[in-house]
Design a protein around this motif. Structure first.
Motif, PDB file in Angstrom:
ATOM      1  N   PHE A  23       0.851  -1.198   0.000  1.00 15.08           N
ATOM      2  CA  PHE A  23       0.000   0.000   0.000  1.00 15.08           C
ATOM      3  C   PHE A  23       0.880   1.238   0.000  1.00 15.08           C
ATOM      4  O   PHE A  23       1.834   1.302   0.778  1.00 15.08           O
ATOM      5  N   SER A  85       4.335  -6.283   2.796  1.00 18.05           N
ATOM      6  CA  SER A  85       3.544  -5.397   3.635  1.00 18.05           C
ATOM      7  C   SER A  85       2.048  -5.668   3.474  1.00 18.05           C
ATOM      8  O   SER A  85       1.601  -6.748   3.838  1.00 18.05           O
ATOM      9  N   MET A  86       1.237  -4.762   2.881  1.00 18.16           N
ATOM     10  CA  MET A  86      -0.176  -5.096   2.667  1.00 18.16           C
ATOM     11  C   MET A  86      -0.281  -6.398   1.878  1.00 18.16           C
ATOM     12  O   MET A  86      -1.172  -7.219   2.132  1.00 18.16           O
ATOM     13  N   ARG A 123      -6.420   4.736  10.209  1.00 25.28           N
ATOM     14  CA  ARG A 123      -6.733   4.193   8.872  1.00 25.28           C
ATOM     15  C   ARG A 123      -8.129   4.640   8.423  1.00 25.28           C
ATOM     16  O   ARG A 123      -8.322   5.038   7.268  1.00 25.28           O
ATOM     17  N   MET A 141       4.225   9.568   3.324  1.00 21.59           N
ATOM     18  CA  MET A 141       4.667   8.207   3.640  1.00 21.59           C
ATOM     19  C   MET A 141       6.056   7.887   3.116  1.00 21.59           C
ATOM     20  O   MET A 141       6.680   6.922   3.550  1.00 21.59           O
ATOM     21  N   LEU A 145       8.369   4.756   4.242  1.00 18.33           N
ATOM     22  CA  LEU A 145       8.396   3.589   3.349  1.00 18.33           C
ATOM     23  C   LEU A 145       9.819   3.261   2.907  1.00 18.33           C
ATOM     24  O   LEU A 145      10.136   2.103   2.625  1.00 18.33           O
ATOM     25  N   MET A 180      -7.453  -3.115   5.682  1.00 16.10           N
ATOM     26  CA  MET A 180      -6.371  -3.406   6.630  1.00 16.10           C
ATOM     27  C   MET A 180      -6.818  -3.153   8.065  1.00 16.10           C
ATOM     28  O   MET A 180      -6.398  -3.857   8.989  1.00 16.10           O
ATOM     29  N   MET A 209       7.806  -2.063  10.321  1.00 17.00           N
ATOM     30  CA  MET A 209       7.676  -3.441  10.823  1.00 17.00           C
ATOM     31  C   MET A 209       8.929  -3.766  11.640  1.00 17.00           C
ATOM     32  O   MET A 209      10.054  -3.570  11.158  1.00 17.00           O
ATOM     33  N   HIS A 233      11.467  -0.287   4.292  1.00 20.17           N
ATOM     34  CA  HIS A 233      10.218  -1.058   4.203  1.00 20.17           C
ATOM     35  C   HIS A 233       9.974  -1.619   2.789  1.00 20.17           C
ATOM     36  O   HIS A 233       9.564  -2.760   2.629  1.00 20.17           O
TER      37      HIS A 233
HETATM   38  C1  MLT Z   1       2.254  -1.141   3.195  1.00 20.56           C
HETATM   39  O1  MLT Z   1       3.430  -0.857   2.922  1.00 20.56           O
HETATM   40  O2  MLT Z   1       1.610  -1.939   2.519  1.00 20.56           O
HETATM   41  C2  MLT Z   1       1.623  -0.465   4.372  1.00 20.56           C
HETATM   42  O3  MLT Z   1       2.538   0.349   5.018  1.00 20.56           O
HETATM   43  C3  MLT Z   1       1.050  -1.480   5.307  1.00 20.56           C
HETATM   44  C4  MLT Z   1       0.279  -0.863   6.429  1.00 20.56           C
HETATM   45  O4  MLT Z   1      -0.212   0.263   6.314  1.00 20.56           O
HETATM   46  O5  MLT Z   1       0.105  -1.550   7.461  1.00 20.56           O
END
Ligand code: MLT
Length: 257
Positions: A23, A85-86, A123, A141, A145, A180, A209, A233
Motif C-alpha cells: 500500500f 507489507s499489505m 486508517r 509516507m 516507506l 487493513m 515493521m 520497508h
Molecule cells: C504497506 O506498505 O503496505 C503499508 O505500510 C502497510 C500498512 O499500512 O500496514
C-alpha cells in the motif's frame, strides 16, 4: 473469471510465483525484480482500486479468495505466494481461506498482528478523507516507506516512490485502509499451516515493521528471519537483487519439494 487486473509472465499454468504489492502502490512495484527471476512464471495482481483493478467492498479475505480463484483460473493448482507489507497481509489471508493453494509462502516487510485501536482509527480517518477526495494523503509516507540509505543514496527509487505516492488513487486508498483496519491477528493461521517452504524477510532500516514482528511470523513458520542491510520497508524496490535472490531461493525450495 475475475475482473481483477492480473499480469502474467511466462507459463503460469504450472506452479506460478504470485507477487502481492504494498500500500498504496500497485503491481508495478515488482517490475525491478521481474528480470531477476528468469524462467520463473509470475502472476502479479493489482489490489482493488489500484492499477487496473476495479474497487470492491473492503475485505482482505474477499480479495485473497479472488486471487486464489484467479490463479486457479490460469490453470495452476498451487502457487508460491509472496506478499510485501499489505501484500503480506493478503498472503496471510490466503493462507486462511485457501491454504491448499500454497506451495510456498514469502512474507516481506509485514506482520501477522492486528492493528492497535489508534492505528485502526487513523486508517479509517484516512479512508474517509480519501472518500472526500483530499489530496496529499499518502505523500508524507515516503519518509517511512524508504530506509535512510535509500533516501540518501538511491535518488531514482526515491523519485519513483514519490511519484507513485502522489498518484495513489482515492478508491484504492479507501479500500485498502478499511480492509487493513479490520484484519485480524493471523499468527495462529501461520502456525496451523502444514510445514511448507517459507521466507520471512525484512529490511534492517524498516521503521514500520519491527524485528519482533518478523521473528513472530518466522517462529510460527519455523524459519529464520532474512534481514537486508541498507534497506527499509519497500525492500523489493530498494534492493531488488537481494530480494529476487531470496524469492528465487524460496521458489526453488517450493517446487522441488
Ligand atoms: C504497506 O506498505 O503496505 C503499508 O505500510 C502497510 C500498512 O499500512 O500496514
Amino acid at each position: 473469471m475475475t475482473s481483477l487486473a492480473v499480469h502474467t509472465t511466462g507459463d503460469v499454468a504450472g506452479t506460478p510465483l504470485v507477487l502481492l504489492h504494498a500500500f498504496p502502490l500497485d503491481s508495478r512495484m515488482w517490475e525491478p525484480v521481474l528480470p531477476l527471476l528468469p524462467g520463473i512464471p509470475v502472476v502479479r495482481v493489482d489490489a482493488p482500486g489500484f492499477g487496473a483493478s476495479p474497487v470492491r467492498e473492503p475485505g482482505l479475505e474477499e480479495f485473497a479468495h479472488e486471487v486464489s480463484t484467479a490463479v486457479r483460473g490460469l490453470g495452476a493448482e498451487r502457487a508460491v505466494v509472496v506478499g510485501l507489507s499489505m501484500g503480506g497481509y493478503v498472503a496471510m489471508a490466503l493462507a486462511e481461506v485457501a491454504p491448499h493453494l500454497l506451495a510456498g509462502l514469502g512474507l516481506l516487510s509485514t506482520k501477522a498482528g492486528a492493528d492497535a485501536e489508534s492505528a485502526r482509527a487513523a486508517r479509517l480517518t484516512m479512508a474517509d478523507a480519501a472518500d472526500r477526495g483530499e489530496h496529499g494523503l499518502t505523500a508524507p509516507m515516503v519518509e517511512v516507506l524508504l530506509g535512510e540509505t535509500t533516501r540518501l543514496t538511491r535518488p531514482t527509487v526515491h523519485a519513483q516512490v514519490q511519484t507513485w505516492l502522489a498518484e495513489a488513487p482515492f478508491a484504492g486508498i479507501a479500500w485498502a485502509q478499511r480492509s487493513m483496519a479490520h484484519r485480524p491477528d493471523r499468527h495462529e493461521v501461520l502456525a496451523a499451516l502444514p510445514t511448507l517452504p517459507a521466507l520471512v524477510l525484512r529490511g534492517v532500516e524498516d521503521g514500520l515493521m519491527s524485528v519482533a514482528d518478523a521473528a513472530d511470523m518466522a517462529e510460527a513458520l519455523v524459519v529464520g528471519v532474512a534481514q537486508l542491510d541498507g534497506v527499509g520497508h519497500l525492500a523489493a524496490l530498494e534492493d531488488p537483487v537481494a530480494v529476487a535472490a531470496a524469492i528465487g531461493d524460496l521458489y526453488a525450495r517450493s517446487v522441488t519439494g
